[in-house]
Design a protein around this motif. Structure first.
Motif, PDB file in Angstrom:
ATOM      1  N   PRO A 175      -8.907  29.598 -48.987  1.00  0.00           N
ATOM      2  CA  PRO A 175      -7.161  29.963 -49.467  1.00  0.00           C
ATOM      3  C   PRO A 175      -6.647  29.074 -48.031  1.00  0.00           C
ATOM      4  N   ASN A 231      -7.955  35.013 -53.119  1.00  0.00           N
ATOM      5  CA  ASN A 231      -6.978  34.073 -52.500  1.00  0.00           C
ATOM      6  C   ASN A 231      -6.898  34.972 -51.082  1.00  0.00           C
ATOM      7  N   LEU A 288      -5.618  37.485 -58.977  1.00  0.00           N
ATOM      8  CA  LEU A 288      -4.431  37.000 -57.831  1.00  0.00           C
ATOM      9  C   LEU A 288      -4.550  37.729 -56.291  1.00  0.00           C
ATOM     10  N   PRO A 337      -0.738  31.009 -61.257  1.00  0.00           N
ATOM     11  CA  PRO A 337      -0.814  31.240 -59.805  1.00  0.00           C
ATOM     12  C   PRO A 337      -0.193  31.930 -59.457  1.00  0.00           C
TER      13      PRO A 337
END
Length: 361
Positions: A175, A231, A288, A337
C-alpha cells in the motif's frame, strides 16, 4: 443486458455509515450483466481510483467500461487485432492499460474518449501474466512468460528497467508503493524488493515450499493465481486455483492461515497453463479493511468469506465464516477501492452490495 435490483447513487452513498464487519454477511448480487454471446468469458476486472468505474476484458477481445453508481455498461471498445487481458485503469480514469494476447506481447495504453491508443510499451517476447500499477505514481510493473519483470513509466514507451527471474508470474505493490512482491512459482517463493532499488537483490524471500508440500502437494510449483497485499499492509495473499489460499505475514513471510473451503477449480488458468482454460486474475481478494478475504468456492456457486481475525485450527486451517448464496461461478473477483461493493465474474458479471445498502466508511 442487465437484470436484478438497482445499484443506485443512494445505495452507494449510504454505505458510508457502517464497517464491513457489520454487513459482510448480507452481501447479495444486486446487478447482473450478461454477455451477448454465452460462450465468452470475462478474464479481468478493475476499478478506477475513485471506485466509480469498472473496466473488464474478456476472451471476446472487448474492453468494457461500467458506471458503478448508475449500475450500467457505458462503453465497449473492441481490440480484435491485438486482443486484451489484464485491463487496468491508470490514475487517469479515462485511460486504460492492457496486455495484448495477439500479434505481439506489448502493453497498450488506451484513451477512452477517442478510443485510440496513446502509447505502446514493447519489450516482452512472451505473454504478459500480471500487471501492477503503483498506488502512488505512474509506475507500472509487468510480468511475463519470458521470465522477465519489466518496470515502466506511463510517460515513456521504453522500459525503465528489467529483472530476469525464474517464472516471475505475479507481482503486487504494497500500500505504501515502496515494496514490490514478486511470486516465482517454480521456486515456490515470493521475493520482496525495495521499489526504489529494484535492481538490487531482494531484501527478503518467503519460501513457501514447505507450505505447498503440506497444503497443496498436487500443484506444488504451479497454479498460483493471485498475489495481493491487504490495505493495512499486514498480510499477503497467495491465491491458488484449486485447494485454497495462503495468508502470509507480510513482514516475516510466516503462514498465518490457509483458507480452505473450495470445491474444485474456478475454471480459470493460473497465469501459465497448458490446460486450455481461459485466463483469470484469481478468485479471492481482501476487503477494504483487510479483515476478510472473499472468494469463490471452485465449481460450487456460493461465494465464501474468511475472517482473518478468527483463529485457525492447530494446523493453520481456516474455514469460511459464512457462505454468500450465488447462482453463478465466481471465477474472478475484485473489491471496490472506495465503496463497500464487490464485482465478480465468470461469463456473467455481478455487482454485489449489502442488502441494507450500507457502505464502508
Amino acid at each position: 443486458m442487465a437484470d436484478g435490483g438497482p445499484s443506485t447513487p443512494q445505495q452507494l452513498s449510504q454505505q458510508q455509515t457502517q464497517k464491513v464487519s457489520d454487513v459482510i454477511r448480507s452481501y447479495r448480487p444486486a446487478k447482473v450483466f450478461r454477455p451477448s454471446k454465452q460462450d465468452n468469458f470475462v478474464t479481468s476486472l478493475d476499478f478506477d481510483d475513485q471506485g466509480e468505474f469498472m473496466v473488464t476484458s474478456g476472451d471476446d477481445d472487448i474492453i468494457q467500461i461500467f458506471d458503478v453508481k448508475a449500475g450500467k455498461s457505458t462503453k465497449s471498445v473492441p481490440s480484435k487485432k491485438y486482443g486484451a487481458h489484464l485491463a487496468r485503469f491508470t490514475h487517469h480514469s479515462r485511460q486504460v492499460l492492457h496486455a495484448s494476447t495477439k500479434v505481439d506481447d506489448s502493453l497498450r495504453l488506451l484513451d477512452l474518449h477517442s478510443e485510440g491508443y496513446i502509447r505502446y510499451f514493447s519489450g516482452h517476447v512472451d505473454k504478459v501474466t500480471c500487471l501492477a500499477l503503483s498506488p502512488g505514481s505512474d509506475s507500472v510493473i509487468s510480468c511475463s512468460k519470458d521470465d522477465t519483470v519489466a518496470i515502466w513509466d506511463l510517460g515513456s514507451r521504453h522500459a525503465q528497467g528489467k529483472l530476469k527471474l525464474s517464472t516471475p508470474y505475479l507481482v503486487a505493490f504494497d500500500p505504501s508503493a515502496s515494496v514490490i512482491a514478486i511470486a516465482s512459482q517454480s521456486t515456490s517463493s515470493v521475493l520482496l524488493y525495495d521499489f526504489r532499488n529494484y535492481d538490487k537483490s531482494p531484501f527478503s524471500t518467503f519460501d513457501l515450499a514447505s507450505y505447498e508440500e503440506r497444503y497443496t502437494p498436487s500443484t506444488r510449483g504451479r497454479a498460483w493465481t493471485r498475489l495481493e497485499f491487504s490495505n493495512d499492509g499486514k498480510h499477503l495473499l497467495v491465491g491458488t486455483d484449486y485447494h485454497g489460499h495462503f495468508i502470509l505475514d507480510a513482514f516475516e513471510g510466516k503462514l498465518k492461515a490457509f483458507l480452505v473451503g473450495k470445491n474444485g477449480s474456478p475454471g480459470r488458468a493460473a497465469p501459465v497453463s497448458s490446460t486450455g482454460k481461459p485466463f483469470g486474475q484469481g478468485d479471492a481478494c481482501f476487503t477494504l479493511d483487510g479483515r476478510y478475504v472473499v472468494g469463490g468456492s471452485g465449481d460450487h456457486p456460493d461465494m465464501l468469506v474468511w475472517d482473518l481475525q478468527q483463529a485457525p485450527d492447530p494446523n493453520h486451517l481456516l474455514q469460511p465464516m459464512t457462505k454468500l448464496p450465488h447462482r453463478g461461478r465466481t471465477a474472478i473477483i475484485e473489491h471496490n477501492p472506495r465503496f463497500n461493493m464487490i464485482a465478480s465474474a465468470d461469463k456473467d458479471i455481478f455487482f454485489w452490495l449489502p442488502e441494507d445498502g450500507s457502505k464502508v466508511a
